[in-house]
Design a protein around this motif. Structure first.
Motif, mmCIF file in Angstrom:
data_model
loop_
_atom_site.group_PDB
_atom_site.id
_atom_site.type_symbol
_atom_site.label_atom_id
_atom_site.label_comp_id
_atom_site.label_asym_id
_atom_site.label_seq_id
_atom_site.Cartn_x
_atom_site.Cartn_y
_atom_site.Cartn_z
ATOM 1 N N SER A 237 0.503 -1.346 -0.098
ATOM 2 C CA SER A 237 -0.360 0.146 0.147
ATOM 3 C C SER A 237 0.859 1.318 -0.393
ATOM 4 N N ALA A 238 2.040 1.077 0.485
ATOM 5 C CA ALA A 238 2.875 2.720 0.932
ATOM 6 C C ALA A 238 3.477 2.374 -0.448
ATOM 7 N N TRP A 239 3.655 1.680 -1.197
ATOM 8 C CA TRP A 239 4.917 1.293 -2.067
ATOM 9 C C TRP A 239 3.773 2.496 -3.613
ATOM 10 N N LEU A 240 2.090 1.586 -3.731
ATOM 11 C CA LEU A 240 1.497 2.087 -4.660
ATOM 12 C C LEU A 240 1.217 3.488 -4.681
ATOM 13 N N LEU A 241 0.736 3.118 -3.103
ATOM 14 C CA LEU A 241 0.456 4.866 -2.775
ATOM 15 C C LEU A 241 1.499 6.315 -3.043
ATOM 16 N N SER A 242 2.890 5.383 -3.463
ATOM 17 C CA SER A 242 4.156 6.250 -3.578
ATOM 18 C C SER A 242 4.456 6.606 -5.019
ATOM 19 N N PHE A 243 4.030 5.492 -5.745
ATOM 20 C CA PHE A 243 3.615 5.680 -7.490
ATOM 21 C C PHE A 243 2.461 6.312 -7.807
ATOM 22 N N TYR A 244 1.849 6.435 -6.987
ATOM 23 C CA TYR A 244 -0.010 6.652 -7.914
ATOM 24 C C TYR A 244 0.576 8.383 -7.637
ATOM 25 N N PHE A 245 1.223 8.931 -6.777
ATOM 26 C CA PHE A 245 1.508 10.437 -6.989
ATOM 27 C C PHE A 245 2.693 10.416 -7.677
ATOM 28 N N ALA A 246 3.059 10.067 -8.641
ATOM 29 C CA ALA A 246 3.930 10.337 -9.418
ATOM 30 C C ALA A 246 5.617 10.398 -8.311
ATOM 31 N N GLY A 247 5.573 9.191 -7.432
ATOM 32 C CA GLY A 247 6.929 8.777 -6.964
ATOM 33 C C GLY A 247 7.383 9.942 -5.801
ATOM 34 N N ILE A 248 6.639 10.285 -5.409
ATOM 35 C CA ILE A 248 6.113 10.931 -3.723
ATOM 36 C C ILE A 248 7.566 9.629 -3.432
ATOM 37 N N ARG A 249 8.228 10.938 -2.345
ATOM 38 C CA ARG A 249 9.743 9.588 -1.547
ATOM 39 C C ARG A 249 9.384 9.182 -0.143
ATOM 40 N N VAL A 250 9.812 7.953 0.446
ATOM 41 C CA VAL A 250 8.922 7.494 1.253
ATOM 42 C C VAL A 250 9.130 8.223 2.067
ATOM 43 N N SER A 251 10.109 9.360 2.790
ATOM 44 C CA SER A 251 9.951 10.101 4.399
ATOM 45 C C SER A 251 8.609 10.859 3.946
ATOM 46 N N ASP A 252 8.151 10.918 3.361
ATOM 47 C CA ASP A 252 6.892 12.050 2.295
ATOM 48 C C ASP A 252 5.890 11.167 2.643
ATOM 49 N N VAL A 253 5.938 10.384 2.239
ATOM 50 C CA VAL A 253 4.879 8.606 2.257
ATOM 51 C C VAL A 253 4.748 8.623 4.468
ATOM 52 N N LEU A 254 5.742 8.408 4.381
ATOM 53 C CA LEU A 254 5.294 8.276 6.248
ATOM 54 C C LEU A 254 5.168 8.813 6.789
ATOM 55 N N GLN A 255 5.129 10.266 6.365
ATOM 56 C CA GLN A 255 4.602 11.730 7.184
ATOM 57 C C GLN A 255 3.340 12.254 6.818
ATOM 58 N N LEU A 256 2.836 11.060 6.178
ATOM 59 C CA LEU A 256 1.527 12.055 5.552
ATOM 60 C C LEU A 256 0.187 12.125 6.539
ATOM 61 N N LYS A 257 -0.163 12.948 6.111
ATOM 62 C CA LYS A 257 -1.346 13.199 7.540
ATOM 63 C C LYS A 257 -2.623 12.761 7.114
ATOM 64 N N TRP A 258 -3.946 12.495 7.613
ATOM 65 C CA TRP A 258 -5.230 12.123 7.356
ATOM 66 C C TRP A 258 -4.888 13.433 7.274
ATOM 67 N N LYS A 259 -5.381 14.535 7.647
ATOM 68 C CA LYS A 259 -5.524 15.725 7.585
ATOM 69 C C LYS A 259 -5.173 16.228 6.506
ATOM 70 N N ASP A 260 -4.861 15.497 5.451
ATOM 71 C CA ASP A 260 -4.026 16.150 4.391
ATOM 72 C C ASP A 260 -4.610 15.960 3.110
ATOM 73 N N PHE A 261 -5.736 15.261 3.206
ATOM 74 C CA PHE A 261 -6.475 15.112 2.569
ATOM 75 C C PHE A 261 -8.292 16.122 2.335
ATOM 76 N N ILE A 262 -7.931 16.899 1.468
ATOM 77 C CA ILE A 262 -9.302 17.533 1.630
ATOM 78 C C ILE A 262 -9.423 17.777 0.260
ATOM 79 N N ASP A 263 -11.363 18.142 0.390
ATOM 80 C CA ASP A 263 -11.416 17.526 -1.184
ATOM 81 C C ASP A 263 -11.183 17.295 -2.505
ATOM 82 N N ASP A 264 -11.165 15.964 -2.046
ATOM 83 C CA ASP A 264 -10.381 15.286 -3.079
ATOM 84 C C ASP A 264 -8.473 15.803 -3.189
ATOM 85 N N ARG A 265 -8.395 16.218 -3.341
ATOM 86 C CA ARG A 265 -6.772 16.820 -3.014
ATOM 87 C C ARG A 265 -6.420 16.150 -2.298
#
Length: 400
Positions: A237-265
């Motif tokens: 899930s972490a790998w695919l999420l990184s890929f789907y967001f244009a290769g977001i770095r693993v350090s950013d993947v791990l620091q993503l918060k639920w509140k970072d998702f607003i209005d489908d963005r």
């Protein structure tokens, strides 16, 4: 007319900090001796020419300032007594002692600056490189006059043959030595004429590296792989999420918060360069979000950083490093189950996006997706995956 005074450079450096120097004025001509220390503008007491106690190392830096002021004043007084004509530049040169010309003393100041910026991951790496250099030399002191091309080449051979390092890693060691040497030149601890790097000397040039990402069929295989353990599904899930967001770095993947998702963005700040990023949330990501465990106290999408003080940079880096290692172990097992014989790691998600995007997306748009500061960086990165033109050119020659 002559004077010596502490001086804070108004123009900030690349870290947005202001270097401290000693300004020597002799016969109305100024010269500046940089101390190798830089602070925030609001940490400087301009009235007294001192660092305020809001800086964690104010006592040590102020002692350094006083020491340099004393040396400069002594040089001026001795010149007056002997009726010598000394320019501000000559006074500055006299202030450089043999102790200050020691590579490891300047390296210590360099490492301290990294620590003050709380770049603990970089600190660990750079500290280790300095230790290996000292191990090679088998001594604790090295004057800059002793550093020449021959010594650099011997160190290169030591790293390649004795420590079995790759050429790219060897270049990183040389960059550390070059950085310390540049700092010494800035501080007048080393003469620029002794500089062993550059054209006609030791060249700093990274060898090309092979970047191999997954193709569309392999990504599809990952999306449909079965018989995974819960831990493996979590890593995927972490790998695919990184890929789907244009290769977001693993350090950013791990620091993503639920509140970072607003209005489908997705709105987040990049860990590497603090850039703000906004991306549409693809439908495939929603499926991942719905699978991740979440309760009322959950902050992060991935649990590795729950309860971690993100302001404790050193501990944060350690936790991210450990989580990445665990993910990579599981991804290797997942690749076997999916019938993929390529190397699998969290970083391969970034290469995979580059491989599949190929020449389908304008380079300016890829720059925005990769969050590169310069389009040149994007062009160089993407060149690893653009093979269509060369393949077609080869076919035109040999298919007759």
């Amino acid at each position: 007319m002559s004077s010596v005074s502490p001086f804070l450079v108004k123009r900030p450096n690349s870290k947005n900090l202001h270097p401290i120097s000693i300004r020597i004025i002799k016969d109305r001509k100024p010269s500046y001796l940089y101390l190798g220390q830089a602070i925030k503008l609001n940490q400087w007491d301009s009235k007294n020419g001192r660092v305020k106690n809001s800086h964690p190392d104010y006592l040590e830096i102020n002692q350094l300032i006083i020491s340099k002021l004393s040396k400069a004043n002594k040089s001026l007084l001795n010149a007056e007594i002997k009726e010598e004509h000394l320019s501000s530049k000559k006074i500055k040169k006299q202030m450089v002692s043999n102790n200050e010309s020691d590579f490891f003393k300047v390296a210590k100041a360099y490492l301290k600056n990294i620590e003050n910026r709380k770049k603990f991951h970089q600190l660990d790496i750079e500290t280790r490189r300095v230790e290996v250099f000292k191990e090679f030399l088998k001594k604790d002191k090295l004057f800059f006059t002793e550093i020449n091309i021959e010594l650099i080449m011997e160190f290169e051979n030591f790293l390649l043959s004795k420590r079995n390092l790759s050429r790219r890693t060897v270049i990183n060691y040389m960059i550390t030595i070059r950085t310390v040497f540049n700092l010494a030149i800035t501080n007048c601890s080393a003469d620029v004429k002794l500089y062993p790097f550059g054209k006609g000397k030791y060249p700093i040039k990274f060898p090309e590296t092979q970047k191999i990402g997954l193709n569309m069929a392999e990504i599809t295989a990952l999306e449909n792989v079965e018989d995974l353990t819960k831990a493996q599904e979590y890593a995927l899930s972490a790998w695919l999420l990184s890929f789907y967001f244009a290769g977001i770095r693993v350090s950013d993947v791990l620091q993503l918060k639920w509140k970072d998702f607003i209005d489908d963005r997705l709105y987040y700040r990049m860990d590497k360069n603090s850039k703000l990023v906004s991306l549409k949330v693809p439908d495939k990501v929603f499926k991942i979000l719905n699978k991740l465990e979440r309760n009322d106290d959950s902050v992060f999408l991935f649990k590795e950083l729950e309860g971690v003080d993100i302001n404790d940079n050193r501990f944060l880096r350690t936790r991210i490093k450990t989580a990445t290692r665990n993910f990579n172990r599981r991804l290797e097992l997942i690749a076997e189950k999916a019938g993929i014989d390529k190397k699998m790691s969290m970083h391969i998600a970034r290469h995979s996006f580059g491989n599949i995007s190929g020449d389908k997306i304008p380079i300016q748009m890829l720059q925005r997706l990769y969050r590169h500061s310069s389009v040149t960086t994007t062009i160089m990165y993407q060149s690893n995956f653009l093979q269509k033109d060369t393949d077609e050119a080869l076919d035109k020659v040999i298919n007759f």
